[in-house]
Design a protein around this motif. Structure first.
Motif, PDB file in Angstrom:
ATOM      1  N   PHE A  33      48.865   8.618  44.593  1.00 58.15           N
ATOM      2  CA  PHE A  33      48.789   7.948  46.083  1.00 58.15           C
ATOM      3  C   PHE A  33      47.662   8.561  46.941  1.00 58.15           C
ATOM      4  O   PHE A  33      47.234   7.554  47.634  1.00 58.15           O
ATOM      5  N   VAL A  34      47.926  10.092  46.530  1.00 58.31           N
ATOM      6  CA  VAL A  34      47.151  10.893  47.154  1.00 58.31           C
ATOM      7  C   VAL A  34      45.615   9.863  47.164  1.00 58.31           C
ATOM      8  O   VAL A  34      44.609   9.542  48.216  1.00 58.31           O
ATOM      9  N   VAL A  35      44.394  10.443  46.031  1.00 58.02           N
ATOM     10  CA  VAL A  35      43.364   9.506  45.576  1.00 58.02           C
ATOM     11  C   VAL A  35      43.325   8.284  46.810  1.00 58.02           C
ATOM     12  O   VAL A  35      42.285   7.489  46.888  1.00 58.02           O
ATOM     13  N   THR A  36      44.565   7.390  45.906  1.00 54.71           N
ATOM     14  CA  THR A  36      43.919   6.468  46.652  1.00 54.71           C
ATOM     15  C   THR A  36      45.103   6.086  48.058  1.00 54.71           C
ATOM     16  O   THR A  36      43.637   5.387  49.215  1.00 54.71           O
ATOM     17  N   GLU A  37      45.181   6.596  49.175  1.00 55.63           N
ATOM     18  CA  GLU A  37      45.581   6.523  50.364  1.00 55.63           C
ATOM     19  C   GLU A  37      43.920   7.154  50.925  1.00 55.63           C
ATOM     20  O   GLU A  37      43.253   6.872  51.868  1.00 55.63           O
ATOM     21  N   GLU A  38      42.845   8.176  50.497  1.00 57.40           N
ATOM     22  CA  GLU A  38      41.949   8.830  50.540  1.00 57.40           C
ATOM     23  C   GLU A  38      40.281   7.334  50.746  1.00 57.40           C
ATOM     24  O   GLU A  38      40.382   7.119  51.536  1.00 57.40           O
ATOM     25  N   LEU A  39      40.702   6.696  49.681  1.00 60.76           N
ATOM     26  CA  LEU A  39      40.026   5.488  49.417  1.00 60.76           C
ATOM     27  C   LEU A  39      40.083   4.893  50.440  1.00 60.76           C
ATOM     28  O   LEU A  39      39.113   3.998  50.790  1.00 60.76           O
ATOM     29  N   LEU A  40      40.835   4.788  50.108  1.00 62.20           N
ATOM     30  CA  LEU A  40      41.575   3.037  51.146  1.00 62.20           C
ATOM     31  C   LEU A  40      41.139   3.897  52.448  1.00 62.20           C
ATOM     32  O   LEU A  40      41.420   2.568  53.726  1.00 62.20           O
ATOM     33  N   ALA A  41      41.649   4.648  53.194  1.00 59.96           N
ATOM     34  CA  ALA A  41      41.092   5.351  54.265  1.00 59.96           C
ATOM     35  C   ALA A  41      39.866   5.294  55.028  1.00 59.96           C
ATOM     36  O   ALA A  41      39.640   4.646  55.845  1.00 59.96           O
ATOM     37  N   ALA A  42      38.998   5.753  53.330  1.00 64.68           N
ATOM     38  CA  ALA A  42      37.891   5.739  53.818  1.00 64.68           C
ATOM     39  C   ALA A  42      37.007   4.096  54.086  1.00 64.68           C
ATOM     40  O   ALA A  42      36.337   3.884  54.231  1.00 64.68           O
ATOM     41  N   GLY A  43      37.770   3.121  53.350  1.00 60.83           N
ATOM     42  CA  GLY A  43      37.381   1.586  53.328  1.00 60.83           C
ATOM     43  C   GLY A  43      36.204   1.637  51.989  1.00 60.83           C
ATOM     44  O   GLY A  43      35.619   0.628  52.027  1.00 60.83           O
ATOM     45  N   ALA A  44      36.831   2.264  51.373  1.00 61.71           N
ATOM     46  CA  ALA A  44      35.410   2.571  50.315  1.00 61.71           C
ATOM     47  C   ALA A  44      35.330   1.479  49.418  1.00 61.71           C
ATOM     48  O   ALA A  44      36.992   0.636  48.896  1.00 61.71           O
ATOM     49  N   PRO A  45      35.066   0.777  48.552  1.00 63.19           N
ATOM     50  CA  PRO A  45      34.643  -0.045  48.048  1.00 63.19           C
ATOM     51  C   PRO A  45      35.714  -0.393  46.742  1.00 63.19           C
ATOM     52  O   PRO A  45      34.265   0.049  45.404  1.00 63.19           O
ATOM     53  N   VAL A  46      36.885  -0.668  46.386  1.00 62.02           N
ATOM     54  CA  VAL A  46      37.407  -0.495  45.032  1.00 62.02           C
ATOM     55  C   VAL A  46      37.838  -1.579  44.713  1.00 62.02           C
ATOM     56  O   VAL A  46      38.754  -1.129  43.380  1.00 62.02           O
TER      57      VAL A  46
END
Lengths: 389, 353, 389, 353
Positions: free
Chosen positions: A80-93
């Protein structure tokens, strides 16, 4: 509190917070290297093979899966923590998103040992992408309308039909296709479905873009014409497809992608308003922040229940409903606080970041409350759930 | 509504329906110019409406022009009809020649500064304006510039400018226009009261956007009704589900409110300059657009936001137009300030005015 | 525009505006004489026999009725103007409200000549009040559930049963009671109903207060035990009660009382905010004003159609829905702009006018979207209407 | 949740269910004092929770006390439990005696000014405070007053004051207290950092109201579920209508969000002083109350707002409590200001803090 609505308070361990710091450091390095621009809804449409591979290298895909399948046996909370960090950063996932979120769990639950050994390590490396194979032209909210069918032949199946809305299918390597393996039974519309794992480069597979209203290409129609699927590509049991598909849908709900899709816009909004001291701005930002923080706590609670082996369907549906309303409200509140036409000095010809994020948010917003279960369907599930208890 | 108005509406509706196909609008969003539509409207005398015949216009009143505009909003017509009306009305008032060709106005919503400089050879115009509607297709640009002494309105040739294409959320041309010392000797121009013209254009702009939106709102209701009738789910038409019915009713309410607000604004505009009804219309129709567009999308499901479908041609226009010439918040602030100044005792008089 | 949603632009004549000035002058005199305090929702609960009588004297009750029945043969638009002025002023009009709004029109349409001659002049004088006799404990939104029944006897009927929510029945002289005159038919639940005109002072009639949550007494349960109703008190035809009741309900919708119930609060809000120059206040007030002005135009459009003999049911239902949402929003926006606990200087012990209006609005608000057809029922009517066209 | 907490909750739930009947609450709103409920809670040791046993309290932690408060909010208990907790926590911290009797605090939300004057005989307290909760039933008043030199917190006797009854929308006593030179020689008192105590009380207040509202929200969901299951319309239960189901889901969502916000605020409060979670809770639960109460009423129909029914006992409390100790707008302004000051780069850190 109503039993189905109870969500635990989750305290993150120091170790988890350390993991968060690692992710933040990674993102900050990538941003400094200009490897991506933060975008709204990046998990739907922003794909970077390199970025996915880097995440795979760091062990941030397939995090909760067994090590023997290339996973990392970390907790759902850590994921969850990894996911939310990536999403909050608008990263290309977007590349590995579906494979990580739902293909992996589905194969772990229903796949054969061979399927797991073959697919999961590749997915976890960030090198193997999946597309969703549920919706069809006449089967959206009502999945029982699925018409794609597979006919048994020697050593396999012949697949015919089409799937709609398959986001990223034009980049994905595989799709798990929900199809009929027996004819429709009007008495029990959920019977006779199965799930087949389809190589999207196989003969007979055509992928046609369905462009969004802004011209972006994320969605596809995937057409199957006499595609041969070998027996070992059956996922789970013949006839159990409906139940498996529903389980797959449940993985889609309540993750941080259900409330963070427009977070990059919120960041730009706060940035552009930096020098204003208007009461109204403070109130709107404060209210959004309180909603977001509570949503995150709810979503974290769902993750924690999943970790304990509970499947909080009702709570997950609620979080999705509240979260997607929030995502939309961010865009609507932003435009009223800072009208985009007034932002850029006329000397600058390119749109500002704020304008770009706002346009992304507005044009993607109609999808928020439809994908992963429409608001109406989810509310029906919630109401029946809490009434039944 | 008089017979003349009815005839105009019927005739324009037919033209718009004929030309504004899904494909034509898509092509326009990708850079094609809807020249045939313009030509047809011009031939039917629909371009210089509300400009008197003495100065070369078609005649008719503002209400006729705004009714045409509402239909053009309904069918997402990708042409600068609003801008051309506004420009011709202004030119006619200033005693300058009017045009049957596409026109636009800059700076648009005060977005940029245009200067008039005097030199030995006469006057030149300099400056940059952002978001100028349809500039690349305009055959004349109506420019308001400021010299040290006064404000001028001049009609200049786009060939003398640099036009950098841009677009709004709806793919409508919203260009950057750079004027690098355009010489004015051959341009028609007139000195004006700058503030008055600016206010007039802002008010014209708010009204034209309100009317366009009222049209687009009618369209999305039609589309939602048709789709919810055709589309089957769980064995029934969508419109037989109560959850959908409740949303259709909200949508219908907003569309009806927008229509009434537009009607009153148009009516007031016909009789006299009464920006209050325009302000009320821009606020109320902006609210309606913000409520109605998401409902129309929700009813349509995913199909509605693919380029296959026409729905988003209207909703993207609503999202653009609600912001152009002032959002509902910006106008509400102005209206609220006025009401607070006149005080509680006058509130009811304002409502019934 | 969809045919059912089209509403005309109404221009008021100078004569009508002169009438408005007369009403304003009258109200201002009454206010100067302290004859009433403007209240929210005054048409439901604020009764003044004297005030009603004064309105009757001025010809402002039964305005549209034929002169031979004590009416004044004025237009529906003129009636609209008088009504909106009284409501905006929060005047005590509850006494004659129902009789003027729905009893009169009902008797004009379905009543006998004798009934008209007997009742209408008294109503128009502001001296004869009616209560609504539709709802019952098991017949609210679903009026087909009416159980009150009348049995035919010689020269009349014997009425048994009870009516609920009858506002003002404790002050009213009569009630038109919807009742069964034949047994319930499960095949056609709307059959076999009739309307009887009941003298509330008759033997066998008991009126019990149903107090509101704030202790106010507006509503009643009216119980009928073997009440004899003579034949001449039948309204319309035997068996036609359902249709008549529905027509009666339609008179309830879309009048100015569907968007002005909290206007007196809005006035106090603007008053208390007078010295503030906050952007947020301006925006909120401006938005409310734009909504209200549009609502009024819509309601005026409905009145104008009624005047032309059109019955715009769908548009009326819409106006009621939009209007009652507005009424509630006024209260909710007010409390966020001016928290009531912060208004009064501590030296003043009595609540301020603003506090009183806000409390009235908040405590009455739950009724706005229920009375005269619930929001859900109205939206169903609208959706079916516009879909059918 | 630990075993101790569970036992407390079970025991208090039982007491509240036994005492807080519709009639008892109605009577209380008309002036009766729920003395028996208070006595029972006191005998069960539920009044001095989160005050250590050494100074005469029951022990336990803030979480225990706030859990009790949530139940009292759920059952609309008409007693100053929140005020007594707040007062005792403050008194214990200041080393002053604590009480098992009903207490209240003034001024309430800075609503009024209390002065401490020194004269020949010692000190006297003067001033008026509005909206003091339950003052007429309090056996001691905890007063914060200001002298020229310093702030004092003193415990005074209500008999020395004039108390003018008033009430909030929920019929809960909110009285005016006049202190006309109350002599302090026999009163326990302590000098305090005035601003710190004020902030603490404001934060205690916001948290206790949040928790009370979370309880009341649980109640209205229970009531709505029960009613929509029992009530038949058009031959079916209300909860089988999609239009009602959609509303039940929204209601459930708000109740769940409020519950989570309250849980986190309580948790943070137990560990350390972290008013951020309290602020978030008061905002989010205020929003929830504003959305949920109208839905609960809409589902119940007219019966819900008659005094026959219990629903309004909870909704009127929600309408009162959402305003007490700061509306959602007031707290949002404070939170938003803080976020804007720290800037866009820190926004995400705030969310995950």
């Amino acid at each position: 509190m109503h039993k189905l609505l109870e969500l635990p308070v989750v305290k993150l361990s120091e170790e988890t917070e350390k993991l968060r710091e690692e992710v933040r450091k990674f993102i900050s390095e990538e941003l400094n290297a200009d490897s991506f621009e933060p975008k709204c809804d990046s998990w739907l449409g922003e794909l970077s093979q390199e970025f996915s591979r880097k995440l795979g290298e760091r062990g941030w895909i397939g995090m909760t899966w067994p090590k023997k399948y290339g996973g990392h046996e970390r907790t759902a909370i850590e994921r969850f923590v990894v996911t939310e960090e990536l999403l909050a950063a608008g990263a290309p996932v977007a590349g590995h998103w579906i494979a990580d979120r739902q293909t992996g769990p589905l194969l772990l639950r229903y796949g054969t040992e061979e399927q797991r050994q073959f697919f999961l390590p590749k997915i976890a490396k960030g090198e193997c992408y999946f597309a969703i194979g549920l919706s069809e032209p006449n089967a959206g909210s009502d999945l029982a309308g699925v018409l794609t069918s597979a006919t048994k032949v020697e050593q396999g199946w012949i697949l015919n039909g089409s799937k709609l809305w398959s986001s990223g299918a034009h980049h994905a390597h595989y799709m798990i296709v929900l199809c009929r393996t027996s004819p429709q039974n009007p008495e029990n519309r959920h019977q006779g479905m199965s799930q087949l794992l389809v190589d999207l480069s196989a003969n007979g597979v055509t992928i046609r873009p369905i462009r969004l209203m802004n011209g972006e290409h994320h969605f596809n129609e995937v057409i199957f014409e006499d595609v041969f699927i070998s027996d070992d590509m059956l996922v789970g049991e013949v006839g159990n497809g409906w139940k498996q598909g529903m389980a797959e849908l449940a993985y889609e709900r309540s993750g941080p992608e259900r409330f963070l899709s427009t977070f990059p816009l919120l960041v730009e909004l706060v940035d552009i308003l930096q020098d204003h001291t208007d009461k109204r701005i403070h109130i709107e930002i404060g209210q959004l922040a309180a909603r977001l923080r509570t949503l995150r706590h709810m979503s974290l609670g769902v993750a924690s229940l999943l970790q304990r082996g509970v499947t909080p369907d009702i709570a997950a549906a609620l979080v999705k409903d509240l979260g997607t309303q929030f995502e939309r409200d961010v865009a609507e509140i932003a435009r009223l606080l800072v009208s985009p036409r007034l932002t850029a000095p006329s000397a600058v010809h390119a749109p500002t970041k704020y304008e770009k994020r706002l346009a992304e948010a507005l044009l993607h917003a109609p999808g928020f409350t439809l994908r992963g279960g429409t608001t109406e369907i989810l509310r029906g599930i919630v109401a029946k759930g809490v009434a039944a208890r | 509504m008089n017979e003349m108005r009815k005839m105009i509406i019927d005739s324009v509706t037919k033209i718009m329906k004929d030309f504004c196909s899904k494909e034509m609008i898509n092509e326009s969003e990708h850079g094609a110019w809807a020249g045939q539509l313009w030509k047809t409207l011009a031939e039917a005398g629909m371009i210089t409406v509300a400009v008197s015949e003495e100065v070369g216009g078609t005649g008719g009143d503002y209400g006729d022009a705004l009714s045409i505009l509402r239909i053009s909003g309904k069918y997402s017509a990708p042409i600068p009809l609003a801008e051309t009306y506004m420009a011709n009305w202004l030119l006619a008032e200033l005693g300058l020649p009017i045009y049957e060709q596409p026109l636009t106005i800059l700076p648009f919503e005060n977005n940029g500064t245009i200067e008039v400089r005097r030199n030995a050879n006469g006057m030149t115009i300099c400056g940059t304006a952002k978001n100028v509607p349809w500039a690349r297709y305009a055959e004349k640009l109506v420019v308001m510039g400021q010299s040290e002494q006064e404000f001028l309105v001049a009609v200049i040739d786009p060939d003398d400018c640099i036009i950098i294409p841009g677009k709004n959320l709806a793919g409508e041309a919203r260009d950057i226009v750079e004027l690098n010392g355009v010489e004015m000797q051959d341009c028609p121009y007139a000195a004006v009261d700058g503030e008055a013209v600016q206010n007039k254009l802002q008010s014209y702009g708010a009204l034209t956007r309100s009317v366009l939106m009222a049209g687009a709102l009618e369209r999305i209701l039609e589309l939602a009704l048709a789709y919810s009738n055709e589309r089957q789910q769980f064995g029934r038409s969508l419109n037989r589900f109560q959850a959908i019915q409740q949303q259709i009713a909200i949508l219908a309410g907003e569309v009806a409110a927008a229509g009434v607000a537009a009607d009153y604004a148009v009516e007031a505009f016909t009789d006299a300059v009464n920006p209050t009804e325009t302000i009320v219309a821009k606020i109320r129709i902006g609210q309606a657009a913000s409520i109605a567009a998401p409902i129309a999308h929700q009813i349509h499901g995913a199909i509605g936001f693919t380029d296959e479908h026409v729905l988003h041609q209207s909703t993207r226009r609503l999202w653009s137009w609600r912001d152009e010439f002032g959002t509902e918040s910006e106008w509400a602030e102005q209206l609220g300030k006025r009401l607070m100044n006149t005080g509680a005792g006058s509130l009811w008089s304002f409502i019934t005015l």
